[in-house]
Scaffold this active site. Structure first.
Site, PDB file in Angstrom:
ATOM      1  N   ASP A  12       0.872  -1.155   0.000  1.00 30.01           N
ATOM      2  CA  ASP A  12       0.000   0.000   0.000  1.00 30.01           C
ATOM      3  C   ASP A  12       0.921   1.220   0.000  1.00 30.01           C
ATOM      4  O   ASP A  12       2.031   1.162   0.553  1.00 30.01           O
ATOM      5  CB  ASP A  12      -0.869  -0.015   1.256  1.00 30.01           C
ATOM      6  CG  ASP A  12      -1.598   1.288   1.460  1.00 30.01           C
ATOM      7  OD1 ASP A  12      -2.391   1.657   0.585  1.00 30.01           O
ATOM      8  OD2 ASP A  12      -1.359   1.932   2.485  1.00 30.01           O
ATOM      9  N   VAL A  13       0.492   2.309  -0.571  1.00 37.29           N
ATOM     10  CA  VAL A  13       1.345   3.503  -0.679  1.00 37.29           C
ATOM     11  C   VAL A  13       0.907   4.604   0.282  1.00 37.29           C
ATOM     12  O   VAL A  13       1.677   5.043   1.142  1.00 37.29           O
ATOM     13  CB  VAL A  13       1.352   4.039  -2.129  1.00 37.29           C
ATOM     14  CG1 VAL A  13       2.165   5.327  -2.224  1.00 37.29           C
ATOM     15  CG2 VAL A  13       1.925   2.986  -3.065  1.00 37.29           C
TER      16      VAL A  13
END
Length: 240
Positions: A12-13
């Protein structure tokens, strides 16, 4: 189980590599500065989490930079502030400029030497391209919500990621899904039997901030308070 057992890290960013909560609070200042009542940081983040998640659920094909203006308008309505659509759109554009956590670039640079690095993000390609310039590495795969036509935690985002990685020769048991959000990432990782690593960015704060409460807490295989802690743990494994 060891970090070195895996071939790929899927990230996930926003919230894990990028400090989206600071980005949100900063981007919302033109709105929150006009609210008549006092709002805490968590008041802002929790309201944002509700409207973002709801909008993603009702309009899963909407691009993230198009979705954020709707969130901005819903927040303005809740807080009884008049806004123009141009203001809403400006907030949508801000996400590509949200800052990286201080440890992210150094940690990713190290991990890139030992793993394939892959992105599974709830953003669109244009927004991520702006964010990617601040992450300092070339990713081996970039899978956005725009590519899939839905947002995590929907099943199809993980179906897509697993199928695409199989084309690169990486099987599900060789993937370590690495994320902050229990709601968006760890709950579906449990469902899919993916090994998972919790980057607990909010370890010194209460609540879930900009993500929805997942209900029953998902299980996780590793926990670190930062990406740098994860990198150091991997270094320690190799040295032992």
């Amino acid at each position: 189980m060891k970090l070195s057992d895996f071939k790929a890290l899927t990230f996930d960013v926003y919230g894990t590599l990028l400090d989206w909560e600071t980005g949100m609070v900063t981007g919302l200042k033109p709105l929150t500065g006009r609210v008549s009542r006092s709002l805490t940081r968590d008041d802002i983040l929790e309201a944002h989490a509700f409207y973002e998640s709801t909008t993603q659920r009702y309009t899963p094909s909407k691009k993230y930079y198009e979705l954020l203006p709707v969130v901005y308008r819903r927040l303005a309505e809740e807080w009884n502030v008049e806004v123009t659509w141009e203001e809403c759109e400006a907030y949508g554009r801000s996400a590509r400029h949200w800052p990286a956590f201080d440890d992210t670039i150094e940690a990713l640079t190290y991990l890139k030497k030992h793993f394939k690095l892959v992105v599974l993000t709830n953003t669109d390609n244009l927004t991520f391209s702006g964010a990617n310039t601040r992450l300092g590495v070339h990713f081996d795969g970039v899978y956005t919500a725009e590519d899939v036509g839905s947002y995590k935690p929907f099943d199809r985002n993980f179906d897509y990621m697993i199928e695409m990685m199989a084309r690169q020769g990486i099987q599900k048991h060789e993937i370590l899904h690495t994320a902050e959000s229990m709601f968006h990432d760890h709950a579906p990782a449990n469902k899919y039997g993916l090994s998972n690593c919790w980057i607990y960015r909010r370890h010194d704060q209460e609540g879930f901030g900009a993500t929805m409460n997942p209900g029953e807490m998902p299980k996780y295989d590793f926990q670190f308070n930062s990406m740098m802690d994860m990198a150091k743990a991997h270094q320690a494994e190799l040295a032992s």
